[in-house]
Design an enzyme around this catalytic site. Structure first.
Site, PDB file in Angstrom:
ATOM      1  N   TRP A 291      -5.617   0.184   1.396  1.00  0.00           N
ATOM      2  CA  TRP A 291      -4.586  -0.681   0.824  1.00  0.00           C
ATOM      3  C   TRP A 291      -3.295  -0.507   1.636  1.00  0.00           C
ATOM      4  O   TRP A 291      -2.903   0.637   1.923  1.00  0.00           O
ATOM      5  CB  TRP A 291      -4.382  -0.247  -0.629  1.00  0.00           C
ATOM      6  CG  TRP A 291      -3.412  -1.013  -1.449  1.00  0.00           C
ATOM      7  CD1 TRP A 291      -3.354  -2.372  -1.604  1.00  0.00           C
ATOM      8  CD2 TRP A 291      -2.383  -0.464  -2.269  1.00  0.00           C
ATOM      9  NE1 TRP A 291      -2.345  -2.695  -2.474  1.00  0.00           N
ATOM     10  CE2 TRP A 291      -1.727  -1.547  -2.893  1.00  0.00           C
ATOM     11  CE3 TRP A 291      -1.948   0.828  -2.535  1.00  0.00           C
ATOM     12  CZ2 TRP A 291      -0.666  -1.376  -3.767  1.00  0.00           C
ATOM     13  CZ3 TRP A 291      -0.893   1.002  -3.408  1.00  0.00           C
ATOM     14  CH2 TRP A 291      -0.268  -0.086  -4.016  1.00  0.00           C
TER      15      TRP A 291
ATOM     16  N   ASP B 211      -6.751   8.046  -5.701  1.00  0.00           N
ATOM     17  CA  ASP B 211      -6.018   6.882  -6.198  1.00  0.00           C
ATOM     18  C   ASP B 211      -6.975   6.100  -7.108  1.00  0.00           C
ATOM     19  O   ASP B 211      -7.968   5.526  -6.637  1.00  0.00           O
ATOM     20  CB  ASP B 211      -5.548   6.004  -5.025  1.00  0.00           C
ATOM     21  CG  ASP B 211      -4.715   4.826  -5.515  1.00  0.00           C
ATOM     22  OD1 ASP B 211      -4.500   4.687  -6.730  1.00  0.00           O
ATOM     23  OD2 ASP B 211      -4.271   4.022  -4.664  1.00  0.00           O
TER      24      ASP B 211
ATOM     25  N   ALA C 253      -7.152   3.125  -9.403  1.00  0.00           N
ATOM     26  CA  ALA C 253      -6.451   1.911  -9.843  1.00  0.00           C
ATOM     27  C   ALA C 253      -7.379   0.910 -10.529  1.00  0.00           C
ATOM     28  O   ALA C 253      -6.896  -0.050 -11.133  1.00  0.00           O
ATOM     29  CB  ALA C 253      -5.769   1.245  -8.653  1.00  0.00           C
TER      30      ALA C 253
ATOM     31  N   LYS D 166      -4.379  -2.747 -13.973  1.00  0.00           N
ATOM     32  CA  LYS D 166      -5.508  -3.685 -14.032  1.00  0.00           C
ATOM     33  C   LYS D 166      -6.315  -3.475 -15.308  1.00  0.00           C
ATOM     34  O   LYS D 166      -6.640  -4.418 -16.001  1.00  0.00           O
ATOM     35  CB  LYS D 166      -6.424  -3.508 -12.823  1.00  0.00           C
ATOM     36  CG  LYS D 166      -5.750  -3.023 -11.554  1.00  0.00           C
ATOM     37  CD  LYS D 166      -5.080  -4.112 -10.775  1.00  0.00           C
ATOM     38  CE  LYS D 166      -4.182  -3.489  -9.714  1.00  0.00           C
ATOM     39  NZ  LYS D 166      -3.785  -4.364  -8.659  1.00  0.00           N
TER      40      LYS D 166
HETATM   41  C1  LMR Z   1      -3.780  -5.611  -4.488  1.00  0.00           C
HETATM   42  O1  LMR Z   1      -4.268  -4.789  -3.724  1.00  0.00           O
HETATM   43  O2  LMR Z   1      -3.882  -6.823  -4.305  1.00  0.00           O
HETATM   44  C2  LMR Z   1      -3.045  -5.156  -5.716  1.00  0.00           C
HETATM   45  O3  LMR Z   1      -3.092  -3.783  -5.827  1.00  0.00           O
HETATM   46  C3  LMR Z   1      -1.697  -5.742  -5.809  1.00  0.00           C
HETATM   47  C4  LMR Z   1      -0.723  -5.065  -4.890  1.00  0.00           C
HETATM   48  O4  LMR Z   1       0.311  -4.632  -5.398  1.00  0.00           O
HETATM   49  O5  LMR Z   1      -0.960  -4.971  -3.687  1.00  0.00           O
END
Ligand code: LMR
Length: 392
Positions: free
Chosen positions: A126, A207, A209, A242
């Site tokens: 990410w 992490d 999420a 989420k």
């Molecule tokens: C994503 O990866 O799309 C989500 O976690 C939103 C973000 O804040 O990036």
């Protein structure tokens, strides 16, 4: 003062959200940000959260400060759900402003403990991961995760790199539903990772999420629990964005399991000091809603049922897309889309391909070709498959 200030790097996910909002065309398909959408394209407030909110509005008698760690009962309940009671009981914990806030607190903790720490992140990951850790001055390195074609986890390469690390290294792992690839280690692979971690002495940072969106809550948390149980010290950043639908309310928590009670107390005090620097005390509202839901058996059951329904819908979308792609053979093989977990798949699209999807087909995907299958409905599977194969 600001003449030498460099413009910040743009986060591709946030840039896409802004572009989507400004697009006046009807009938767009948003496979961009990691946000759950239902059949109608809405991102609903969970029934249990709405009920908790009503109850809170009627019964809350004060908005006075809660404390530097935030709501410790929220942390205890969330920690028990995610880590399990045993790990929770030996964790320093504090409330954070969503998953990113939790990561930032952990980055500051690592920086305070050992400024020369290297944080190892999966390639790919990410985009906010390297940004958060570099932002506090920590070094960031990548370890191999997906294979070259981005079609499968390259576990051998990953494990080989993690075998080279040791004390002073931090390894960031996605608890489940890896963002952006949708590829997770199997239970046996998690066990191997935990064994490497225990033997080599690096510190795991999980992490978490997307718990509840992959195989189901317990299975999604199992890898993280095994890893944290194997290490004398471990970190977790847990987001409620989420799986409680609390995106804008920023509910999350930090957990640091530390075997030695005296050290744990120092970690707890340091977490609270970091919170004091950031926002004095973390905002209460989102965490209070989660506490209300998790402490009421009826609300908790309803939350779990609604989350499971979302998980099944995402899996259904994924199967529908995989079938629509398989029904149109030719061109690049995208059959791996059917095997992945959670919202995301990475299709390895070039920038022109991503642009063409958006401009010619009204389909928004993140740069690199990350798609969020929760953003579509099964009836759109043919349209999406057709467009993907047309641009590739
Ligand atoms: C994503 O990866 O799309 C989500 O976690 C939103 C973000 O804040 O990036």
């Amino acid at each position: 003062m600001f003449e030498a200030l460099p413009p910040p790097e743009t986060d591709p996910i946030l840039a896409l959200m802004a572009r989507f909002r400004a697009d006046p065309r009807p009938d767009l398909v948003d496979l961009g940000p990691g946000v759950y959408r239902d059949e109608t394209g809405a991102t609903p407030v969970f029934r249990a959260v709405a009920a908790a909110e009503r109850r809170m509005a009627e019964t809350q008698t004060t908005k006075t400060y809660v404390g530097l760690a935030g709501d410790l009962e929220f942390c205890r309940l969330l920690g028990t759900e995610t880590l399990g009671a045993d790990l929770q009981s030996r964790a320093a914990a504090c409330q954070a402003t969503g998953g990113s806030g939790a990561l930032f607190v952990l980055a500051r903790l690592l920086r305070a403990a050992r400024p020369e720490t290297v944080v190892h992140i999966p390639a790919p990951t990410w985009p906010n991961h390297p940004a958060v850790f570099r932002g506090v001055g920590l070094a960031v390195a990548e370890y191999p995760y997906a294979d070259r074609a981005m079609r499968a986890l390259d576990f051998d390469a990953m494990a080989a790199r993690l075998e080279e690390l040791g004390p002073g290294d931090v390894v960031l792992l996605h608890g489940c539903c890896h963002n952006p690839t949708g590829m997770d280690p199997t239970p046996a692979q998690w066990a191997t990772l935990a064994e490497i971690c225990a033997r080599r002495g690096w510190l795991p940072l999980i992490d978490m999420a997307y718990a509840g969106f992959g195989e189901g809550w317990e299975a999604d948390c199992a890898g993280m629990r095994g890893m944290m149980a194997a290490a004398p010290e471990a970190l977790a950043a847990v987001s409620c964005s989420k799986n409680f639908g609390l995106y804008r309310d920023r509910a999350g928590a930090v957990f640091a399991t530390v075997d030695d009670p005296a050290r744990r107390a120092v970690v707890q005090a340091t977490l609270e000091g970091i919170n004091r620097n950031i926002h004095s005390m973390p905002p209460d509202h989102g965490g209070a809603l989660v506490r209300e839901v998790l402490s009421d058996p009826a609300l908790r059951a309803d939350w779990a049922a609604e989350l499971e329904g979302m998980r099944l819908r995402i899996a259904g979308n994924r199967s529908a897309l995989a079938e629509a792609l398989a029904a149109r053979p030719g061109g690049q093989d995208l059959s791996h889309v059917g095997d992945l977990r959670g919202m995301f798949s990475l299709l390895g699209l070039s920038a022109p391909q991503v642009d063409r999807l958006r401009e010619d087909f009204g389909i928004y995907v993140v740069a690199g070709g990350r798609i969020n299958v929760a953003g579509m409905n099964a009836a759109q599977a043919d349209r999406v498959a057709e467009a993907l194969l047309a641009v590739i």
